[in-house]
Design an enzyme around this catalytic site. Structure first.
Site, PDB file in Angstrom:
ATOM      1  N   HIS A   9       0.821  -1.206   0.000  1.00 60.70           N
ATOM      2  CA  HIS A   9       0.000   0.000   0.000  1.00 60.70           C
ATOM      3  C   HIS A   9       0.862   1.266   0.000  1.00 60.70           C
ATOM      4  CE1 HIS A   9       0.936   0.867   4.202  1.00 60.70           C
ATOM      5  NE2 HIS A   9       0.804  -0.440   4.414  1.00 60.70           N
ATOM      6  N   GLY A  10       0.284   2.345  -0.526  1.00 57.46           N
ATOM      7  CA  GLY A  10       0.964   3.629  -0.476  1.00 57.46           C
ATOM      8  C   GLY A  10       1.143   4.104   0.963  1.00 57.46           C
ATOM      9  N   TRP A  14       0.014   6.444   9.507  1.00 53.37           N
ATOM     10  CA  TRP A  14       0.942   6.009  10.552  1.00 53.37           C
ATOM     11  C   TRP A  14       2.320   5.691  10.010  1.00 53.37           C
ATOM     12  CZ3 TRP A  14      -1.845   2.745  14.886  1.00 53.37           C
ATOM     13  CH2 TRP A  14      -2.693   3.608  15.594  1.00 53.37           C
ATOM     14  N   ARG A  60      -6.080   0.780   3.720  1.00 55.86           N
ATOM     15  CA  ARG A  60      -4.924   1.318   3.010  1.00 55.86           C
ATOM     16  C   ARG A  60      -4.523   0.421   1.838  1.00 55.86           C
ATOM     17  NH1 ARG A  60      -3.427  -0.616   8.069  1.00 55.86           N
ATOM     18  NH2 ARG A  60      -1.528  -1.886   8.272  1.00 55.86           N
ATOM     19  N   GLU A  87      -1.477  -7.038   7.240  1.00 59.85           N
ATOM     20  CA  GLU A  87      -0.141  -6.839   7.810  1.00 59.85           C
ATOM     21  C   GLU A  87       0.052  -7.777   9.003  1.00 59.85           C
ATOM     22  OE1 GLU A  87       2.879  -6.382   7.822  1.00 59.85           O
ATOM     23  OE2 GLU A  87       3.136  -4.206   7.638  1.00 59.85           O
ATOM     24  N   ARG A  88       1.296  -8.054   9.363  1.00 58.74           N
ATOM     25  CA  ARG A  88       1.519  -8.821  10.594  1.00 58.74           C
ATOM     26  C   ARG A  88       0.944  -8.028  11.762  1.00 58.74           C
ATOM     27  NH1 ARG A  88       7.769  -8.179  12.684  1.00 58.74           N
ATOM     28  NH2 ARG A  88       6.868  -9.141  14.530  1.00 58.74           N
ATOM     29  N   TYR A  90       1.022  -6.381  15.158  1.00 56.92           N
ATOM     30  CA  TYR A  90       2.095  -5.890  16.022  1.00 56.92           C
ATOM     31  C   TYR A  90       1.744  -5.918  17.501  1.00 56.92           C
ATOM     32  CZ  TYR A  90       5.439  -4.513  12.441  1.00 56.92           C
ATOM     33  OH  TYR A  90       6.365  -4.538  11.438  1.00 56.92           O
ATOM     34  N   LYS A  98       7.784   4.373  16.729  1.00 62.88           N
ATOM     35  CA  LYS A  98       8.931   3.472  16.675  1.00 62.88           C
ATOM     36  C   LYS A  98      10.161   4.066  17.351  1.00 62.88           C
ATOM     37  CE  LYS A  98       7.167   1.405  12.445  1.00 62.88           C
ATOM     38  NZ  LYS A  98       7.306   1.288  10.973  1.00 62.88           N
ATOM     39  N   HIS A 182       0.644  -5.643   2.353  1.00 60.35           N
ATOM     40  CA  HIS A 182       1.405  -4.914   3.364  1.00 60.35           C
ATOM     41  C   HIS A 182       2.855  -5.391   3.393  1.00 60.35           C
ATOM     42  CE1 HIS A 182      -2.494  -3.487   4.946  1.00 60.35           C
ATOM     43  NE2 HIS A 182      -2.891  -4.656   4.491  1.00 60.35           N
TER      44      HIS A 182
END
Length: 239
Positions: A9-10, A14, A60, A87-88, A90, A98, A182
């Site tokens: 995704h672009g 976040w 997204r 996505e994985r 988190y 981060k 992702h």
């Protein structure tokens, strides 16, 4: 030669804020929308005309796919959405900055959580309102199958059967396919297709909004390249 196109995704809101996102359903930024539009332009210039599309259930990735398909004038093709391409997860890191996590736990630990193959982040508790079992989009999914925090290894364990059961048959039938997903679900696919080792996958990065075109003989990659060469990342050799 069959072609499989993978698009991360672009840029998301976040991504821009340098936060762990995972399964949180944040939207694209204006820059992310522009990346998706550019992806469509690059694919059109290559004469890419997919017969089938796959994406996650996160906006997204869905919006990136739609923008790219609009550029290809292929909004009419069948699209399969699945949480297995998310996505994985988190875990408890979702939403955290981060850099702030690195200050608290050290940059090396953050790299392990972000990039390692088999080390998951701290998980959510079952009572945490962020747990996917409380999200209606997963209401038809067995709650025991829903993650509370994943490593790339665990992500691959849900991506691989989906690829083999849902995506591979289209490729084996000679149909070009596009997958909008992702960073880590696509890293899982790259690991699977290119037979990347557990150690080497740590160094693989998937750039946002940059189509990765993989030419296949059967399900074996024989060539691969990013279309936006200015934002390309290193790729593993074809097996």
């Amino acid at each position: 030669m069959t072609r499989l196109v993978l698009i991360r995704h672009g840029q998301s809101v976040w991504n821009k804020e340098n936060r762990f996102t995972g399964w949180v359903d944040v939207d694209l930024t204006e820059a992310g929308e522009a990346e998706a539009a550019r992806a469509g332009e690059l694919l059109k210039a290559q004469g890419f005309a997919p017969s089938y599309a796959f994406t996650s259930v996160l906006k997204r990735a869905i919006r990136t796919l739609n923008i790219a398909l609009e550029g290809l004038d292929r909004l009419w093709i069948p699209v399969e959405k699945s949480w297995r391409l998310n996505e994985r997860h988190y875990g408890a890191l979702a939403g955290m900055n981060k850099a702030e996590v690195a200050q608290a736990h050290g940059a090396e630990q953050v790299k392990i959580w972000r990039r390692s193959y088999d080390v998951p982040p701290p998980p959510l508790t079952l009572e945490d309102p962020r747990h996917p079992r409380f999200d209606p989009r997963y209401g038809q999914v067995d709650p025991d199958s829903l993650p509370a925090g994943e490593s790339l290894k665990l992500t691959l364990e849900r991506v691989e059967p989906f690829f083999k059961q849902m995506i591979a048959p289209h490729l084996e039938a000679g149909q070009d396919v596009i997958v909008s997903a992702h960073g880590n679900s696509l890293r899982a696919l790259v690991k699977l297709l290119f037979e990347v080792s557990d150690d080497a996958i740590v160094e693989i990065e998937i750039p946002t909004g940059n189509p990765l075109v993989i030419e296949l003989e059967g399900l074996t990659p024989v060539a691969a390249r990013y279309l936006d060469e200015a934002r390309a990342q290193d790729l593993p050799p074809c097996p």
